[in-house]
Design an enzyme around this catalytic site. Structure first.
Site, PDB file in Angstrom:
ATOM      1  N   SER A   1       1.012  -1.239  -0.081  1.00 31.23           N
ATOM      2  CA  SER A   1      -0.161   0.081  -0.036  1.00 31.23           C
ATOM      3  C   SER A   1       0.842   1.308  -0.181  1.00 31.23           C
ATOM      4  O   SER A   1       2.064   1.068   0.523  1.00 31.23           O
ATOM      5  CB  SER A   1      -0.889  -0.010   1.250  1.00 31.23           C
ATOM      6  OG  SER A   1      -1.524   1.353   1.393  1.00 31.23           O
TER       7      SER A   1
ATOM      8  N   TYR B   1      -3.175   0.314  10.189  1.00 32.09           N
ATOM      9  CA  TYR B   1      -2.961  -0.384   8.552  1.00 32.09           C
ATOM     10  C   TYR B   1      -1.758   0.042   8.125  1.00 32.09           C
ATOM     11  O   TYR B   1      -1.124  -0.946   7.403  1.00 32.09           O
ATOM     12  CB  TYR B   1      -4.176   0.211   7.623  1.00 32.09           C
ATOM     13  CG  TYR B   1      -4.194  -0.031   6.346  1.00 32.09           C
ATOM     14  CD1 TYR B   1      -4.511  -1.245   5.799  1.00 32.09           C
ATOM     15  CD2 TYR B   1      -3.698   1.014   5.424  1.00 32.09           C
ATOM     16  CE1 TYR B   1      -4.406  -1.702   4.588  1.00 32.09           C
ATOM     17  CE2 TYR B   1      -3.938   0.384   3.985  1.00 32.09           C
ATOM     18  CZ  TYR B   1      -4.296  -1.019   3.550  1.00 32.09           C
ATOM     19  OH  TYR B   1      -4.385  -1.123   2.358  1.00 32.09           O
TER      20      TYR B   1
END
Length: 271
Positions: free
Chosen positions: A152, A165
């Site tokens: 990500s 996250y």
């Protein structure tokens, strides 16, 4: 001439195959000629997607399992091998964020929900590592294959609110490089591991965070667009080309890499 980008004859399993990005992953694999195992917790969606692919002449198998439950993953592996007899690739698509792993601007930074942060880290890191342990063993027995993790933008740049996250994906990046080296030490170039790093794509998890019901962007969505040189969010199908390349023999000399599909987000300095 042989098409080195083809996945014909290969069997690939996709965790998170019942999600929005997972749907593009499984369809892209099938379009490239591969057979696909659609793994997720939502049996209804997995069955629907497998049935749709099979009706069109492709090969798909619905597999219901939790990426944090080793026993269910082992059962899924047996089901897949009973059907196809081999496994050539794994896409670790399961992961994501959840409210308990978010720190809002008005919250005390020294009173964070640490249990929530750990939970989000666990699903992203261990939800990648555990399926690799279970399905990687089957790939090794096949003799050759490719594993693709999902990274990500959050792993490389400090993006506010989503600390759990971000830490989870940063750990995935570390694992991606470390495990790629260990695979090479043990299997040479037979088993490769790489990561795909999407930019901002609209999913059910982030849609309300980035867009308004009446159309347009939230403040946060507007900031994302401002930092993305292409000035738009990605379309999930735009991940397919890089994914198929990493799964195919066309990337035979590529391992431990992270491929950014982000509209330039990762390289833009904002000026």
């Amino acid at each position: 001439m042989e098409n080195i980008y083809s996945l014909k004859g290969k069997v690939i399993i996709v965790t998170g195959g019942t999600g929005i990005l997972g749907n593009s992953f499984i369809n892209g694999i099938v379009e490239a000629g591969g057979a696909v195992g659609i793994l997720g917790r939502n049996k209804e969606v997995a069955d629907e997607r497998a049935e749709a692919i099979n009706k069109k002449g492709g090969q798909a198998l619905a597999l219901v399992a939790d990426v944090l439950d080793e026993a269910s993953l082992i059962t899924a592996r047996k089901t897949l091998l009973d059907r196809f007899g081999r496994l050539d690739g794994l896409v670790n698509g399961a992961g994501g964020n959840m409210p308990d792993g978010v720190l809002q601007p008005d919250e005390d930074i020294f009173s964070m929900n640490l249990d929530g942060m750990k939970k989000v880290m666990e699903v992203n890191l261990w939800g990648t590592l555990l399926p690799t342990q279970v399905f990687g063993d089957a790939i090794a027995k096949t003799g050759k294959g490719s594993i693709v993790n999902i990274s990500s933008m959050n792993s490389k740049r400090a993006i506010t609110k989503v600390l759990g996250y971000s830490m989870g994906k940063a750990a995935v990046d570390c694992y991606n490089q470390w495990f790629a080296v260990e695979l090479a030490n043990r299997y040479g170039d037979a088993i490769r591991m790489n990561a795909l790093a999407p930019g901002f794509f609209l999913t059910e998890q982030n849609r309300n965070l980035l867009t308004l019901p009446e159309g347009g962007y939230t403040q946060r969505g507007g900031l994302v667009i401002k930092q993305t040189p292409f000035k738009r969010f990605g379309n999930p199908d735009e991940l397919i080309g890089a994914l198929v390349w990493l799964l195919s023999d066309a990337s035979a000399f590529v391992t431990g890499s992270m491929i950014c599909v982000d509209g330039g987000f990762s390289i833009f300095g904002g000026v």
